[in-house]
Design a protein around this motif. Structure first.
Motif, mmCIF file in Angstrom:
data_model
loop_
_atom_site.group_PDB
_atom_site.id
_atom_site.type_symbol
_atom_site.label_atom_id
_atom_site.label_comp_id
_atom_site.label_asym_id
_atom_site.label_seq_id
_atom_site.Cartn_x
_atom_site.Cartn_y
_atom_site.Cartn_z
ATOM 1 N N GLN A 87 3.219 -3.787 -10.172
ATOM 2 C CA GLN A 87 3.405 -4.304 -8.694
ATOM 3 C C GLN A 87 4.668 -5.113 -8.482
ATOM 4 O OE1 GLN A 87 -0.202 -6.336 -6.930
ATOM 5 N NE2 GLN A 87 1.407 -7.450 -5.699
ATOM 6 N N LEU A 88 5.724 -4.294 -7.945
ATOM 7 C CA LEU A 88 7.041 -4.616 -8.195
ATOM 8 C C LEU A 88 7.278 -5.558 -7.105
ATOM 9 C CD1 LEU A 88 9.302 -1.435 -8.285
ATOM 10 C CD2 LEU A 88 8.791 -2.752 -10.076
ATOM 11 N N LEU A 89 6.778 -5.533 -5.903
ATOM 12 C CA LEU A 89 6.726 -6.531 -4.749
ATOM 13 C C LEU A 89 5.286 -7.059 -4.313
ATOM 14 C CD1 LEU A 89 9.636 -4.781 -2.722
ATOM 15 C CD2 LEU A 89 9.692 -6.748 -4.085
ATOM 16 N N GLU A 90 5.175 -7.954 -3.627
ATOM 17 C CA GLU A 90 4.012 -8.724 -3.261
ATOM 18 C C GLU A 90 3.430 -7.353 -2.164
ATOM 19 O OE1 GLU A 90 1.835 -10.503 0.316
ATOM 20 O OE2 GLU A 90 4.028 -10.092 0.283
ATOM 21 N N CYS A 91 4.322 -6.677 -1.507
ATOM 22 C CA CYS A 91 3.690 -5.568 -0.682
ATOM 23 C C CYS A 91 3.186 -4.481 -1.279
ATOM 24 C CB CYS A 91 4.839 -5.246 0.249
ATOM 25 S SG CYS A 91 6.164 -4.379 -0.310
ATOM 26 N N PHE A 92 3.454 -4.401 -2.766
ATOM 27 C CA PHE A 92 2.601 -3.468 -3.187
ATOM 28 C C PHE A 92 1.126 -3.310 -3.347
ATOM 29 C CE2 PHE A 92 6.029 -0.536 -5.639
ATOM 30 C CZ PHE A 92 6.969 -0.732 -4.729
ATOM 31 N N GLY A 93 0.877 -4.889 -3.355
ATOM 32 C CA GLY A 93 -0.674 -4.732 -3.358
ATOM 33 C C GLY A 93 -1.462 -4.818 -1.958
ATOM 34 N N PRO A 94 -2.707 -5.093 -2.145
ATOM 35 C CA PRO A 94 -3.489 -4.642 -1.177
ATOM 36 C C PRO A 94 -3.391 -5.826 -0.158
ATOM 37 C CG PRO A 94 -4.787 -5.440 -2.648
ATOM 38 C CD PRO A 94 -3.478 -5.265 -3.274
ATOM 39 N N ASN A 95 -2.880 -6.853 -0.428
ATOM 40 C CA ASN A 95 -2.886 -8.128 0.627
ATOM 41 C C ASN A 95 -1.424 -8.464 0.848
ATOM 42 O OD1 ASN A 95 -5.757 -8.387 0.336
ATOM 43 N ND2 ASN A 95 -5.471 -9.348 -1.641
ATOM 44 N N SER A 96 -0.777 -7.572 1.322
ATOM 45 C CA SER A 96 0.699 -8.064 1.662
ATOM 46 C C SER A 96 0.622 -8.841 3.090
ATOM 47 C CB SER A 96 1.326 -6.832 2.120
ATOM 48 O OG SER A 96 2.715 -6.889 2.558
ATOM 49 N N THR A 97 1.212 -10.044 2.903
ATOM 50 C CA THR A 97 1.519 -10.792 3.848
ATOM 51 C C THR A 97 3.065 -10.788 4.520
ATOM 52 O OG1 THR A 97 2.437 -12.776 2.474
ATOM 53 C CG2 THR A 97 0.194 -12.665 3.038
ATOM 54 N N CYS A 98 3.781 -9.834 4.190
ATOM 55 C CA CYS A 98 5.035 -9.692 4.716
ATOM 56 C C CYS A 98 5.117 -9.106 6.233
ATOM 57 C CB CYS A 98 5.847 -8.660 3.873
ATOM 58 S SG CYS A 98 7.295 -8.456 4.289
ATOM 59 N N PRO A 99 5.592 -9.763 7.191
ATOM 60 C CA PRO A 99 5.675 -9.305 8.435
ATOM 61 C C PRO A 99 6.508 -8.076 8.570
ATOM 62 C CG PRO A 99 7.186 -11.100 7.977
ATOM 63 C CD PRO A 99 6.568 -11.027 6.841
ATOM 64 N N ILE A 100 7.127 -7.605 7.940
ATOM 65 C CA ILE A 100 7.883 -6.345 8.368
ATOM 66 C C ILE A 100 7.140 -5.230 7.416
ATOM 67 C CG2 ILE A 100 10.059 -7.351 8.858
ATOM 68 C CD1 ILE A 100 11.270 -6.172 6.215
ATOM 69 N N ASP A 101 6.181 -5.363 6.793
ATOM 70 C CA ASP A 101 5.607 -4.508 5.812
ATOM 71 C C ASP A 101 5.318 -3.070 6.405
ATOM 72 O OD1 ASP A 101 4.266 -3.045 3.732
ATOM 73 O OD2 ASP A 101 2.383 -4.350 3.663
ATOM 74 N N PRO A 102 4.704 -2.987 7.814
ATOM 75 C CA PRO A 102 4.503 -1.785 8.472
ATOM 76 C C PRO A 102 5.794 -0.852 8.815
ATOM 77 C CG PRO A 102 3.187 -3.421 9.624
ATOM 78 C CD PRO A 102 3.890 -4.167 8.357
ATOM 79 N N ALA A 103 6.806 -1.650 8.886
ATOM 80 C CA ALA A 103 8.034 -0.942 8.954
ATOM 81 C C ALA A 103 9.204 -0.773 8.114
ATOM 82 C CB ALA A 103 8.705 -1.410 10.581
ATOM 83 N N CYS A 104 8.896 -1.210 6.977
ATOM 84 C CA CYS A 104 9.957 -1.699 5.889
ATOM 85 C C CYS A 104 10.056 -0.157 5.102
ATOM 86 C CB CYS A 104 9.484 -2.488 5.125
ATOM 87 S SG CYS A 104 10.789 -3.106 3.819
ATOM 88 N N HIS A 105 11.183 0.060 4.734
ATOM 89 C CA HIS A 105 11.425 1.480 4.072
ATOM 90 C C HIS A 105 11.711 0.879 2.686
ATOM 91 C CE1 HIS A 105 11.732 4.022 7.413
ATOM 92 N NE2 HIS A 105 12.455 3.283 7.995
ATOM 93 N N LEU A 106 12.121 -0.372 2.377
ATOM 94 C CA LEU A 106 12.218 -0.932 0.943
ATOM 95 C C LEU A 106 11.197 -0.268 -0.059
ATOM 96 C CD1 LEU A 106 13.897 -2.243 -1.217
ATOM 97 C CD2 LEU A 106 12.750 -4.664 -0.380
ATOM 98 N N LYS A 107 9.961 -0.762 0.257
ATOM 99 C CA LYS A 107 8.659 -0.400 -0.379
ATOM 100 C C LYS A 107 8.800 1.015 -0.901
ATOM 101 C CE LYS A 107 3.654 -0.425 -0.055
ATOM 102 N NZ LYS A 107 2.367 -1.205 0.835
ATOM 103 N N GLY A 108 9.019 2.023 0.071
ATOM 104 C CA GLY A 108 8.934 3.344 -0.288
ATOM 105 C C GLY A 108 10.195 3.588 -1.391
ATOM 106 N N VAL A 109 11.271 3.307 -1.020
ATOM 107 C CA VAL A 109 12.415 3.273 -1.913
ATOM 108 C C VAL A 109 11.943 2.742 -3.299
ATOM 109 C CG1 VAL A 109 14.929 2.752 -2.149
ATOM 110 C CG2 VAL A 109 14.300 3.342 -0.076
ATOM 111 N N LEU A 110 11.449 1.524 -3.379
ATOM 112 C CA LEU A 110 11.288 1.101 -4.928
ATOM 113 C C LEU A 110 10.187 1.897 -5.511
ATOM 114 C CD1 LEU A 110 11.415 -2.649 -3.929
ATOM 115 C CD2 LEU A 110 13.181 -1.235 -5.459
ATOM 116 N N GLY A 111 9.189 2.291 -4.601
ATOM 117 C CA GLY A 111 7.909 3.181 -5.110
ATOM 118 C C GLY A 111 8.526 4.399 -5.723
ATOM 119 N N LYS A 112 9.472 5.188 -5.091
ATOM 120 C CA LYS A 112 10.320 6.268 -5.657
ATOM 121 C C LYS A 112 10.751 6.070 -6.760
ATOM 122 C CE LYS A 112 10.671 8.924 -1.333
ATOM 123 N NZ LYS A 112 11.507 9.653 -0.450
#
Length: 143
Positions: A87-112
């Motif tokens: 789980q590289l970032l908090e948003c990789f888990g099921p309980n993300s509290t990041c306010p930009i999670d729904p629109a953030c591209h960083l999660k996808g880039v780091l996932g790749k």
């Protein structure tokens, strides 16, 4: 990305067991001494690897550690997946509290990037890491 000490020591212990000769049992203490790392920490790592089925531990006089599988059957990517928190970032888990999670591209880039990292590791097994057994044995002073 930096692997945890637990994963690092897991890979080191597997390498040690892969190059260990049959002259007596391989022990946590011996491996820790040769790597100059904590025997207590390495014992916890060994316990994890026993639970995951990568090594066998034999107790008592003449006991020790051995690989549970041939080195060419131990996949490095699988070991890392099972010993590492991916789980590289908090948003990789099921309980993300990041306010930009729904629109953030960083999660996808780091996932790749993480997927590419793991795919490379999936292409290697323990036997690939110990093709230079002679040199490794010399460096670790293994008879």
């Amino acid at each position: 990305m930096q692997l945890t000490t637990h994963t690092d020591y897991s890979l080191r212990l597997l390498i040690y067991l892969g190059i260990h000769t049959g002259d007596g049992p391989a022990t946590v203490h011996d491996a820790a001494t040769r790597y100059r790392i904590s025997a207590n920490h390495l014992a916890k790592v060994a316990q994890t690897l026993v639970q995951l089925g990568y090594i066998h531990s034999h107790r008592g006089r003449g006991g020790g550690l051995e690989l549970a599988w041939p080195a060419d059957k131990i996949n490095i990517g699988a070991v890392v997946r099972q010993t590492e928190n991916l789980q590289l970032l908090e948003c990789f888990g099921p309980n993300s509290t990041c306010p930009i999670d729904p629109a953030c591209h960083l999660k996808g880039v780091l996932g790749k990037a993480q997927q590419a990292f793991l795919e490379v590791l999936d292409g290697y097994c323990l036997s690939d890491l110990i093709t230079n057994k002679g040199k490794l044995r010399k460096l670790l002073d293994v008879a």
